[in-house]
Design a protein around this motif. Structure first.
Motif, PDB file in Angstrom:
ATOM      1  N   SER A  84      14.197   6.984  -8.331  1.00  0.00           N
ATOM      2  CA  SER A  84      13.299   7.247  -7.209  1.00  0.00           C
ATOM      3  C   SER A  84      12.011   7.931  -7.645  1.00  0.00           C
ATOM      4  CB  SER A  84      14.004   8.083  -6.141  1.00  0.00           C
ATOM      5  OG  SER A  84      15.058   7.333  -5.583  1.00  0.00           O
ATOM      6  N   ALA A  85      12.089   8.817  -8.622  1.00  0.00           N
ATOM      7  CA  ALA A  85      10.887   9.525  -9.087  1.00  0.00           C
ATOM      8  C   ALA A  85       9.869   8.542  -9.673  1.00  0.00           C
ATOM      9  CB  ALA A  85      11.255  10.586 -10.118  1.00  0.00           C
ATOM     10  N   GLU A  86      10.344   7.505 -10.369  1.00  0.00           N
ATOM     11  CA  GLU A  86       9.431   6.501 -10.929  1.00  0.00           C
ATOM     12  C   GLU A  86       8.773   5.692  -9.817  1.00  0.00           C
ATOM     13  OE1 GLU A  86      11.686   5.710 -15.188  1.00  0.00           O
ATOM     14  OE2 GLU A  86      11.972   4.284 -13.560  1.00  0.00           O
ATOM     15  N   VAL A  87       9.565   5.328  -8.817  1.00  0.00           N
ATOM     16  CA  VAL A  87       9.023   4.557  -7.692  1.00  0.00           C
ATOM     17  C   VAL A  87       8.027   5.416  -6.923  1.00  0.00           C
ATOM     18  CG1 VAL A  87       9.572   3.287  -5.581  1.00  0.00           C
ATOM     19  CG2 VAL A  87      11.104   3.141  -7.551  1.00  0.00           C
ATOM     20  N   ARG A  88       8.351   6.692  -6.683  1.00  0.00           N
ATOM     21  CA  ARG A  88       7.449   7.595  -5.973  1.00  0.00           C
ATOM     22  C   ARG A  88       6.128   7.727  -6.729  1.00  0.00           C
ATOM     23  NH1 ARG A  88       5.621   8.640  -1.731  1.00  0.00           N
ATOM     24  NH2 ARG A  88       7.671   8.824  -0.841  1.00  0.00           N
ATOM     25  N   ASP A  89       6.189   7.849  -8.059  1.00  0.00           N
ATOM     26  CA  ASP A  89       4.980   7.948  -8.875  1.00  0.00           C
ATOM     27  C   ASP A  89       4.115   6.692  -8.713  1.00  0.00           C
ATOM     28  OD1 ASP A  89       3.246   9.036 -11.070  1.00  0.00           O
ATOM     29  OD2 ASP A  89       4.033   7.249 -12.110  1.00  0.00           O
ATOM     30  N   LEU A  90       4.740   5.518  -8.727  1.00  0.00           N
ATOM     31  CA  LEU A  90       3.981   4.275  -8.548  1.00  0.00           C
ATOM     32  C   LEU A  90       3.336   4.217  -7.165  1.00  0.00           C
ATOM     33  CD1 LEU A  90       6.394   1.704 -10.225  1.00  0.00           C
ATOM     34  CD2 LEU A  90       4.155   2.432 -11.080  1.00  0.00           C
ATOM     35  N   VAL A  91       4.089   4.610  -6.138  1.00  0.00           N
ATOM     36  CA  VAL A  91       3.555   4.613  -4.766  1.00  0.00           C
ATOM     37  C   VAL A  91       2.353   5.547  -4.683  1.00  0.00           C
ATOM     38  CG1 VAL A  91       4.037   5.363  -2.385  1.00  0.00           C
ATOM     39  CG2 VAL A  91       5.678   3.920  -3.611  1.00  0.00           C
ATOM     40  N   ASP A 148      -0.809  -5.471  -3.425  1.00  0.00           N
ATOM     41  CA  ASP A 148       0.297  -5.855  -2.548  1.00  0.00           C
ATOM     42  C   ASP A 148       1.623  -5.220  -2.956  1.00  0.00           C
ATOM     43  OD1 ASP A 148      -1.340  -7.376  -0.939  1.00  0.00           O
ATOM     44  OD2 ASP A 148      -0.854  -9.271  -1.922  1.00  0.00           O
ATOM     45  N   ALA A 149       1.701  -4.626  -4.143  1.00  0.00           N
ATOM     46  CA  ALA A 149       2.935  -3.975  -4.595  1.00  0.00           C
ATOM     47  C   ALA A 149       3.253  -2.725  -3.784  1.00  0.00           C
ATOM     48  CB  ALA A 149       2.826  -3.622  -6.074  1.00  0.00           C
ATOM     49  N   LEU A 150       2.253  -2.119  -3.166  1.00  0.00           N
ATOM     50  CA  LEU A 150       2.453  -0.849  -2.470  1.00  0.00           C
ATOM     51  C   LEU A 150       3.495  -0.952  -1.360  1.00  0.00           C
ATOM     52  CD1 LEU A 150       1.735   2.118  -2.182  1.00  0.00           C
ATOM     53  CD2 LEU A 150      -0.201   1.441  -0.743  1.00  0.00           C
ATOM     54  N   ASP A 151       3.387  -1.935  -0.487  1.00  0.00           N
ATOM     55  CA  ASP A 151       4.353  -2.066   0.609  1.00  0.00           C
ATOM     56  C   ASP A 151       5.757  -2.311   0.073  1.00  0.00           C
ATOM     57  OD1 ASP A 151       2.500  -1.606   2.614  1.00  0.00           O
ATOM     58  OD2 ASP A 151       2.018  -3.737   2.831  1.00  0.00           O
ATOM     59  N   PHE A 152       5.872  -3.159  -0.945  1.00  0.00           N
ATOM     60  CA  PHE A 152       7.170  -3.435  -1.553  1.00  0.00           C
ATOM     61  C   PHE A 152       7.787  -2.143  -2.098  1.00  0.00           C
ATOM     62  CE2 PHE A 152       9.781  -4.302  -5.242  1.00  0.00           C
ATOM     63  CZ  PHE A 152      10.664  -5.239  -4.757  1.00  0.00           C
ATOM     64  N   LEU A 153       6.980  -1.356  -2.822  1.00  0.00           N
ATOM     65  CA  LEU A 153       7.484  -0.120  -3.426  1.00  0.00           C
ATOM     66  C   LEU A 153       7.873   0.912  -2.371  1.00  0.00           C
ATOM     67  CD1 LEU A 153       5.075   0.093  -6.449  1.00  0.00           C
ATOM     68  CD2 LEU A 153       7.565  -0.193  -6.540  1.00  0.00           C
ATOM     69  N   LYS A 154       7.151   0.965  -1.263  1.00  0.00           N
ATOM     70  CA  LYS A 154       7.533   1.876  -0.181  1.00  0.00           C
ATOM     71  C   LYS A 154       8.905   1.500   0.375  1.00  0.00           C
ATOM     72  CE  LYS A 154       2.930   3.271   1.395  1.00  0.00           C
ATOM     73  NZ  LYS A 154       1.938   3.130   2.478  1.00  0.00           N
ATOM     74  N   ARG A 155       9.147   0.208   0.537  1.00  0.00           N
ATOM     75  CA  ARG A 155      10.467  -0.240   1.007  1.00  0.00           C
ATOM     76  C   ARG A 155      11.543   0.099  -0.026  1.00  0.00           C
ATOM     77  NH1 ARG A 155       7.363  -4.718   2.402  1.00  0.00           N
ATOM     78  NH2 ARG A 155       8.330  -5.999   0.781  1.00  0.00           N
ATOM     79  N   ALA A 156      11.234  -0.086  -1.316  1.00  0.00           N
ATOM     80  CA  ALA A 156      12.193   0.219  -2.378  1.00  0.00           C
ATOM     81  C   ALA A 156      12.493   1.714  -2.432  1.00  0.00           C
ATOM     82  CB  ALA A 156      11.656  -0.259  -3.728  1.00  0.00           C
ATOM     83  N   LEU A 157      11.511   2.529  -2.121  1.00  0.00           N
ATOM     84  CA  LEU A 157      11.706   3.972  -2.114  1.00  0.00           C
ATOM     85  C   LEU A 157      12.677   4.377  -1.006  1.00  0.00           C
ATOM     86  CD1 LEU A 157      10.770   6.492  -3.612  1.00  0.00           C
ATOM     87  CD2 LEU A 157       8.895   6.681  -1.988  1.00  0.00           C
ATOM     88  N   ASP A 158      12.563   3.717   0.139  1.00  0.00           N
ATOM     89  CA  ASP A 158      13.448   4.008   1.261  1.00  0.00           C
ATOM     90  C   ASP A 158      14.870   3.493   1.039  1.00  0.00           C
ATOM     91  OD1 ASP A 158      11.400   5.244   2.634  1.00  0.00           O
ATOM     92  OD2 ASP A 158      10.861   3.437   3.775  1.00  0.00           O
ATOM     93  N   ALA A 159      15.009   2.419   0.257  1.00  0.00           N
ATOM     94  CA  ALA A 159      16.331   1.806   0.055  1.00  0.00           C
ATOM     95  C   ALA A 159      16.454   1.251  -1.366  1.00  0.00           C
ATOM     96  CB  ALA A 159      16.541   0.701   1.085  1.00  0.00           C
ATOM     97  N   PRO A 160      16.531   2.134  -2.380  1.00  0.00           N
ATOM     98  CA  PRO A 160      16.580   1.644  -3.757  1.00  0.00           C
ATOM     99  C   PRO A 160      17.798   0.778  -4.059  1.00  0.00           C
ATOM    100  CG  PRO A 160      17.017   4.009  -3.680  1.00  0.00           C
ATOM    101  CD  PRO A 160      16.593   3.590  -2.305  1.00  0.00           C
ATOM    102  N   GLY A 161      18.870   0.933  -3.299  1.00  0.00           N
ATOM    103  CA  GLY A 161      20.071   0.128  -3.510  1.00  0.00           C
ATOM    104  C   GLY A 161      19.894  -1.338  -3.158  1.00  0.00           C
ATOM    105  N   LEU A 162      18.794  -1.678  -2.490  1.00  0.00           N
ATOM    106  CA  LEU A 162      18.548  -3.073  -2.133  1.00  0.00           C
ATOM    107  C   LEU A 162      18.005  -3.904  -3.303  1.00  0.00           C
ATOM    108  CD1 LEU A 162      17.057  -2.706   1.456  1.00  0.00           C
ATOM    109  CD2 LEU A 162      19.379  -3.329   0.785  1.00  0.00           C
ATOM    110  N   LEU A 163      17.534  -3.221  -4.356  1.00  0.00           N
ATOM    111  CA  LEU A 163      17.018  -3.953  -5.513  1.00  0.00           C
ATOM    112  C   LEU A 163      18.193  -4.375  -6.387  1.00  0.00           C
ATOM    113  CD1 LEU A 163      13.929  -1.763  -6.455  1.00  0.00           C
ATOM    114  CD2 LEU A 163      13.966  -3.907  -5.180  1.00  0.00           C
TER     115      LEU A 163
END
Length: 186
Positions: free
Chosen positions: A63-70, A86-101
């Protein structure tokens, strides 16, 4: 020149060269918002211009890596991520639900281009290493003609390039390699 299809990229033994990439970067590649995979060296000449499989490694999403990218994508340092906006919206969703990746799965394929020094992509990019390994991101490997599978295909990965054989059937033009459904254009 047209990009090689997955069928044309299959080796004589029925495999396709695969590259393992940690999440969220593997998904960012197949959603066409990560145009380069950064590595310590240029790709082997024999791999350039060939279609490769993109494999999401088993390492859990950090999550810390995803938060840094966001944070960087949302600010003035967006260029430091090597990602498209366009990666920003995807990464925000991944931050909320990392288990979906998906983990430990082949997500799609891409054509590997000639490696480019990171500083040629953007001045100063090589020193902005998102890896804990020194000198890991010196070269950008362009990934084009990305094809995302409709469903991830479970697979054990390996370091470097490794031979992947789609389980249960021979990889073919009809094996989930059509246009990505709902992909982000880029």
């Amino acid at each position: 020149m047209n990009a090689p299809s997955a069928l044309e990229a299959i080796e004589d033994d029925g495999t396709l060269g695969a590259l393992t990439v940690w999440q969220p970067w593997a998904s960012l590649i197949v959603y066409r918002v990560k145009p380069y995979e950064f590595r310590s060296r240029r790709p082997l000449a024999g791999r350039v211009g060939r279609r490769i499989a993109i494999h999401a490694g088993a390492r859990p999403v950090r999550s810390a890596e995803v938060r840094d990218l966001v944070d960087r994508l949302a600010g003035k340092e967006a260029w430091t991520t090597g990602l498209l906006p366009d990666a920003l919206d995807f990464l925000k969703r991944a931050l909320d639900a990392p288990g979906l990746l998906p983990l430990s799965a082949v997500l799609g394929t891409a054509v590997l281009g000639q490696g480019v020094a990171a500083n040629e992509i953007a001045p100063g990019l090589a020193r902005l290493n998102d890896s804990d390994r020194q000198d890991h991101s010196m070269f950008g490997w362009p990934l084009s003609d990305v094809e995302r599978f409709d469903e991830p295909v479970p697979a054990r990965g390996a370091q470097g390039f490794w031979p992947w054989r789609r389980p249960g059937r021979v990889l073919s033009e009809g094996a989930g390699l059509g246009p990505p459904a709902g992909h982000v254009s880029g």
